[in-house]
Design an enzyme around this catalytic site. Structure first.
Site, PDB file in Angstrom:
ATOM      1  N   SER A 150      39.915  50.168-106.032  1.00 22.84           N
ATOM      2  CA  SER A 150      41.175  50.860-106.002  1.00 22.84           C
ATOM      3  C   SER A 150      42.624  49.932-106.373  1.00 22.84           C
ATOM      4  O   SER A 150      42.525  48.838-106.134  1.00 22.84           O
ATOM      5  CB  SER A 150      41.474  51.412-104.789  1.00 22.84           C
ATOM      6  OG  SER A 150      42.680  51.868-104.807  1.00 22.84           O
ATOM      7  N   VAL A 175      43.240  42.323-105.287  1.00 18.94           N
ATOM      8  CA  VAL A 175      42.425  41.856-106.314  1.00 18.94           C
ATOM      9  C   VAL A 175      42.131  42.906-107.488  1.00 18.94           C
ATOM     10  O   VAL A 175      42.236  42.492-108.818  1.00 18.94           O
ATOM     11  CB  VAL A 175      40.767  41.562-105.821  1.00 18.94           C
ATOM     12  CG1 VAL A 175      40.010  41.186-107.047  1.00 18.94           C
ATOM     13  CG2 VAL A 175      40.670  40.544-104.664  1.00 18.94           C
ATOM     14  N   CYS A 176      42.254  44.231-107.141  1.00 17.55           N
ATOM     15  CA  CYS A 176      42.127  45.160-108.361  1.00 17.55           C
ATOM     16  C   CYS A 176      43.608  45.082-109.242  1.00 17.55           C
ATOM     17  O   CYS A 176      43.501  45.333-110.221  1.00 17.55           O
ATOM     18  CB  CYS A 176      41.920  46.513-107.821  1.00 17.55           C
ATOM     19  SG  CYS A 176      40.573  46.878-106.847  1.00 17.55           S
ATOM     20  N   ASP A 177      44.592  44.959-108.420  1.00 20.45           N
ATOM     21  CA  ASP A 177      45.971  44.791-108.947  1.00 20.45           C
ATOM     22  C   ASP A 177      45.929  43.703-109.909  1.00 20.45           C
ATOM     23  O   ASP A 177      46.384  43.910-111.194  1.00 20.45           O
ATOM     24  CB  ASP A 177      47.046  44.789-107.967  1.00 20.45           C
ATOM     25  CG  ASP A 177      48.388  44.597-108.388  1.00 20.45           C
ATOM     26  OD1 ASP A 177      48.586  43.500-108.887  1.00 20.45           O
ATOM     27  OD2 ASP A 177      49.023  45.414-108.182  1.00 20.45           O
ATOM     28  N   THR A 180      43.763  44.145-113.297  1.00 19.52           N
ATOM     29  CA  THR A 180      44.197  45.049-114.045  1.00 19.52           C
ATOM     30  C   THR A 180      45.644  44.461-114.769  1.00 19.52           C
ATOM     31  O   THR A 180      45.403  44.531-116.074  1.00 19.52           O
ATOM     32  CB  THR A 180      44.343  46.450-113.565  1.00 19.52           C
ATOM     33  OG1 THR A 180      43.374  46.686-112.899  1.00 19.52           O
ATOM     34  CG2 THR A 180      44.957  47.386-114.424  1.00 19.52           C
TER      35      THR A 180
END
Length: 166
Positions: free
Chosen positions: A54, A59-61, A64
């Site tokens: 998500s 970590v996803c932020d 990306t």
């Protein structure tokens, strides 16, 4: 299948593990405007596919943002970030964070990508963290299934693979 944990707990991945040398399986996901997007839509380009659970997590932020920063220096490489976040949420997140070099795509509708690439987490209906590079002929040249979904992928190895792919 790859063995993945999420916050230390073993999870079950749906679909088949994709390996280097495999023909990349087809899939259908949704763009931020709800239009359908397939792997074939970017045929003839190298694709770096960044898979995240998500965008609204740390970590996803970071993952990306990192690929967004690197994308402009990758030449004929299209960077796709795929999650099960709703397309509306992806669009909002990209706008709020100045993400312009990565195309965010949603697999929320039917987990088409998640099952095709073996990253759909059965217990959570999220995608496991992974990175794939698919060359312009549709062959997988790099595949990393991150063993703990809350860890970062190997950015340098993925970027190097994308630069080498044709």
């Amino acid at each position: 299948m790859a063995s993945i944990t999420f916050k230390g707990n073993q999870v079950t991945l749906l679909g088949n593990e994709v390996k280097v040398g495999d023909k990349a399986p087809s899939f259908t996901v949704l763009a931020n405007d709800l239009s359908e997007v397939t792997l074939e839509d970017s045929k003839g380009q190298v694709r770096l596919i960044s898979v995240v659970p998500s965008l609204d997590t740390g970590v996803c932020d970071a993952q990306t943002r990192r690929f967004n920063e690197e994308a402009s220096g990758l030449g004929n490489v299209k960077v796709l970030t795929i999650s099960v976040d709703l397309p509306f949420a992806q669009k909002r997140w990209c706008g709020a964070n100045g993400i312009e070099n990565v195309q965010t795509l949603s697999d929320h509708r039917d987990l088409s990508f998640g099952e095709a690439f073996g990253v759909a987490i059965k217990e959570l209906r999220l995608l496991a963290r992974a990175v794939f590079v698919v060359d312009s002929n549709g062959t997988v040249t790099y595949a990393e299934y991150v063993s703990e979904a809350t860890n970062h992928p190997d950015y340098e190895a993925a970027l190097e693979a994308a630069k080498k792919a044709e």
